[in-house]
Scaffold this active site. Sequence first.
Site, PDB file in Angstrom:
ATOM      1  N   LYS A   2       0.820  -1.218   0.000  1.00  0.00           N
ATOM      2  CA  LYS A   2       0.000   0.000   0.000  1.00  0.00           C
ATOM      3  C   LYS A   2       0.852   1.264   0.000  1.00  0.00           C
ATOM      4  CE  LYS A   2      -0.714  -0.038   5.044  1.00  0.00           C
ATOM      5  NZ  LYS A   2      -1.750  -0.130   6.111  1.00  0.00           N
TER       6      LYS A   2
ATOM      7  N   LYS B 270      14.378 -10.259 -36.191  1.00  0.00           N
ATOM      8  CA  LYS B 270      13.626  -9.040 -36.473  1.00  0.00           C
ATOM      9  C   LYS B 270      12.602  -9.289 -37.578  1.00  0.00           C
ATOM     10  CE  LYS B 270      15.138  -5.996 -33.571  1.00  0.00           C
ATOM     11  NZ  LYS B 270      14.214  -5.403 -32.591  1.00  0.00           N
TER      12      LYS B 270
ATOM     13  N   LYS C 204      18.105 -14.666 -30.111  1.00  0.00           N
ATOM     14  CA  LYS C 204      16.874 -14.739 -29.324  1.00  0.00           C
ATOM     15  C   LYS C 204      15.664 -14.321 -30.145  1.00  0.00           C
ATOM     16  CE  LYS C 204      16.068 -10.280 -27.088  1.00  0.00           C
ATOM     17  NZ  LYS C 204      14.664 -10.206 -27.571  1.00  0.00           N
ATOM     18  N   ASP C 205      14.528 -14.911 -29.792  1.00  0.00           N
ATOM     19  CA  ASP C 205      13.257 -14.458 -30.346  1.00  0.00           C
ATOM     20  C   ASP C 205      13.010 -13.005 -29.975  1.00  0.00           C
ATOM     21  OD1 ASP C 205      12.361 -16.746 -31.643  1.00  0.00           O
ATOM     22  OD2 ASP C 205      11.244 -17.496 -29.912  1.00  0.00           O
TER      23      ASP C 205
ATOM     24  N   GLU D  15      10.621 -10.414 -28.281  1.00  0.00           N
ATOM     25  CA  GLU D  15       9.710 -10.635 -27.147  1.00  0.00           C
ATOM     26  C   GLU D  15       8.244 -10.540 -27.553  1.00  0.00           C
ATOM     27  OE1 GLU D  15      10.200  -6.170 -27.170  1.00  0.00           O
ATOM     28  OE2 GLU D  15      11.487  -7.915 -27.559  1.00  0.00           O
TER      29      GLU D  15
ATOM     30  N   HIS E 203      13.471 -10.750 -19.979  1.00  0.00           N
ATOM     31  CA  HIS E 203      13.286  -9.540 -20.786  1.00  0.00           C
ATOM     32  C   HIS E 203      12.627  -8.456 -19.928  1.00  0.00           C
ATOM     33  CE1 HIS E 203      12.058  -6.849 -24.009  1.00  0.00           C
ATOM     34  NE2 HIS E 203      12.906  -7.487 -24.790  1.00  0.00           N
TER      35      HIS E 203
ATOM     36  N   GLY F 186      19.526  -0.243 -29.415  1.00  0.00           N
ATOM     37  CA  GLY F 186      20.271   0.682 -30.261  1.00  0.00           C
ATOM     38  C   GLY F 186      21.768   0.462 -30.270  1.00  0.00           C
TER      39      GLY F 186
ATOM     40  N   GLY G 198      19.097  -4.107 -34.918  1.00  0.00           N
ATOM     41  CA  GLY G 198      19.364  -3.376 -36.146  1.00  0.00           C
ATOM     42  C   GLY G 198      20.840  -3.224 -36.439  1.00  0.00           C
TER      43      GLY G 198
END
Length: 414
Positions: free
Chosen positions: A99, A148, A174-175, A177, A265, A338, A361
């Site tokens: 809380k 990608k 890796k895949d 996400e 991730h 990036g 990329g």
Amino acid sequence: MSGIIATYLIHDDSHNLEKKAEQIALGLTIGSWTHLPHLLQEQLKQHKGNVIHVEELAEHEHTNSYLRKKVKRGIIKIEYPLLNFSPDLPAILTTTFGKLSLDGEVKLIDLTFSDGLKKHFPGPKFGIDGIRNLLQVHDRPLLMSIFKGMIGRNIGYLKTQLRDQAIGGVDIVKDDEILFENALTPLTKRIVSGKEVLQSVYETYGHKTLYAVNVTGRTFDLKENAKRAVQAGADILLFNVFAYGLDVLQSLAEDDEIPVPIMAHPAVSGAYSASKLYGISSPLLLGKLLRYAGADFSLFPSPYGSVALEKEEALAISKYLTEDDVFFKKSFSVPSAGIHPGFVPFIIRDFGKDVVINAGGGIHGHPNGAQGGGKAFRTAIDATLQNKPLHEVDDINLHSALQIWGNPSHEVKL
């Protein structure tokens, strides 16, 4: 200490940090103290939260302006008795920040676990050394790339991408996400087809690459899906921890029928950690708690790329993942977003050799494709470890990458 110590950053408009700290300590434990009869105080004393540190910080005009009120900033530490909660992360987080997370400008900065409490958490199953043993790579950072543009694409496209990345010298692919169970690239088919490609590359080129497959689905289906992935030959499980919860990660890590590394991730974690005034700190969330709960890898925004985290925070995450602890193996830091070859000297300077350099990329956008992108990164890694400036390296793939993305590390020395 037999319980847990919570460290908070508070911004208090009552300007009485000691009083605020005591209110928190009581509010999250027994609720009241001064008005209790002496006998009841004695009975409840062992359950009372104890303020152990109050430190006033310098005033921030920017914060006052943002909040439209003048506040006193401070760090407070409160110890919560182990008697008050069960030894699991849902109970711990509810006790220390339940809380309270709704009560104004309070941020949970850290949790210090007693040794007795640490014993209830698995930590990484493989850790840095175990991952290195799987790959037989012990003397350099690992290189990881990302599938990608897989949404709407078939297995043939996946196999082509995977092959090019592996030939380029990538250690882990890796895949994405956001690649979930679907008709075109279902979980087990991705794994079986991917393993065939990687075995072929290994036999031809002698380079071993691991595939981190995204395990998804409803919470109560996750274990079964993870076990299906393992049975199909999965090397690593990618897991969107914060869409499910840290305790779900722990349940996967503790399961003996899921004997593979888990890659955490950070998707959704920004909702918890991005604010400087509220939530849970990134080092605690993406560092310490992920490691305790069983993540072998933790992805987080790097200080350099497109979704940059402040350098101090990124290094603090890495510290929690890799500092010596007799109870836990070390987790790999994976600064991401990036990243291109020109950043490699920064990454190795700041995070050391025990790091995974993760690019999307920066590999796929290379003019010579993913093969050229992977080779550019591997060359940049080797040159940096030899303390050779990247612009002095005679390599067409690296040269092309530096022309496209630049060489911000021109003067970096290890």
